[in-house]
Design a protein around this motif. Structure first.
Motif, PDB file in Angstrom:
ATOM      1  N   SER A 280       0.807  -1.220   0.000  1.00  0.00           N
ATOM      2  CA  SER A 280       0.000   0.000   0.000  1.00  0.00           C
ATOM      3  C   SER A 280       0.840   1.271   0.000  1.00  0.00           C
ATOM      4  N   ARG A 281       2.096   1.183   0.418  1.00  0.00           N
ATOM      5  CA  ARG A 281       2.922   2.387   0.515  1.00  0.00           C
ATOM      6  C   ARG A 281       4.096   2.422  -0.447  1.00  0.00           C
ATOM      7  N   MET A 282       4.303   1.353  -1.204  1.00  0.00           N
ATOM      8  CA  MET A 282       5.422   1.329  -2.147  1.00  0.00           C
ATOM      9  C   MET A 282       4.945   0.749  -3.473  1.00  0.00           C
ATOM     10  N   SER A 283       5.066   1.543  -4.511  1.00  0.00           N
ATOM     11  CA  SER A 283       4.648   1.065  -5.827  1.00  0.00           C
ATOM     12  C   SER A 283       5.739   0.175  -6.433  1.00  0.00           C
ATOM     13  N   GLY A 284       5.368  -0.517  -7.485  1.00  0.00           N
ATOM     14  CA  GLY A 284       6.332  -1.351  -8.185  1.00  0.00           C
ATOM     15  C   GLY A 284       7.456  -0.532  -8.791  1.00  0.00           C
ATOM     16  N   THR A 285       7.131   0.667  -9.238  1.00  0.00           N
ATOM     17  CA  THR A 285       8.139   1.553  -9.816  1.00  0.00           C
ATOM     18  C   THR A 285       9.167   1.964  -8.762  1.00  0.00           C
ATOM     19  N   THR A 286       8.688   2.286  -7.570  1.00  0.00           N
ATOM     20  CA  THR A 286       9.593   2.665  -6.488  1.00  0.00           C
ATOM     21  C   THR A 286      10.485   1.494  -6.103  1.00  0.00           C
ATOM     22  N   LEU A 287       9.897   0.321  -6.028  1.00  0.00           N
ATOM     23  CA  LEU A 287      10.654  -0.877  -5.682  1.00  0.00           C
ATOM     24  C   LEU A 287      11.740  -1.164  -6.714  1.00  0.00           C
ATOM     25  N   LEU A 288      11.372  -1.100  -7.980  1.00  0.00           N
ATOM     26  CA  LEU A 288      12.356  -1.345  -9.039  1.00  0.00           C
ATOM     27  C   LEU A 288      13.427  -0.255  -9.063  1.00  0.00           C
ATOM     28  N   GLY A 289      13.077   0.954  -8.662  1.00  0.00           N
ATOM     29  CA  GLY A 289      14.067   2.032  -8.554  1.00  0.00           C
ATOM     30  C   GLY A 289      15.103   1.726  -7.481  1.00  0.00           C
ATOM     31  N   LYS A 290      14.656   1.165  -6.368  1.00  0.00           N
ATOM     32  CA  LYS A 290      15.588   0.790  -5.309  1.00  0.00           C
ATOM     33  C   LYS A 290      16.507  -0.345  -5.755  1.00  0.00           C
ATOM     34  N   VAL A 291      15.953  -1.275  -6.512  1.00  0.00           N
ATOM     35  CA  VAL A 291      16.774  -2.369  -7.042  1.00  0.00           C
ATOM     36  C   VAL A 291      17.779  -1.809  -8.050  1.00  0.00           C
TER      37      VAL A 291
END
Length: 70
Positions: A31-42
């Motif tokens: 609910s607080r982290m989108s897939g785009t944000t997650l892939l950005g961290k990766v």
């Protein structure tokens, strides 16, 4: 019980991100982290860019990173 002494360590972050990616690949959303944000961290860890939905590719890259650095 596990004690994480250095959560800023890239290998520790890779472990947590890999688990999160596996859940996202199965269809579970955060609910607080989108897939785009997650892939950005990766991307910050691996140095590669990912398009939306490339969760398995990111998991494979994190596995490669863990085996070469750990």
């Amino acid at each position: 019980m596990t004690l994480i002494t250095n959560p800023a360590d890239p290998l520790v972050q890779a472990k947590f991100l890999k688990i999160h990616l596996k859940l996202m690949a199965k269809g579970l959303k955060h609910s607080r982290m989108s897939g785009t944000t997650l892939l950005g961290k990766v991307s910050a860890l691996t140095g590669r860019t990912y398009k939306r939905g490339q969760y398995q590719t990111a998991i494979d890259d994190l596995n490669t990173m863990e085996t070469t650095n750990g």
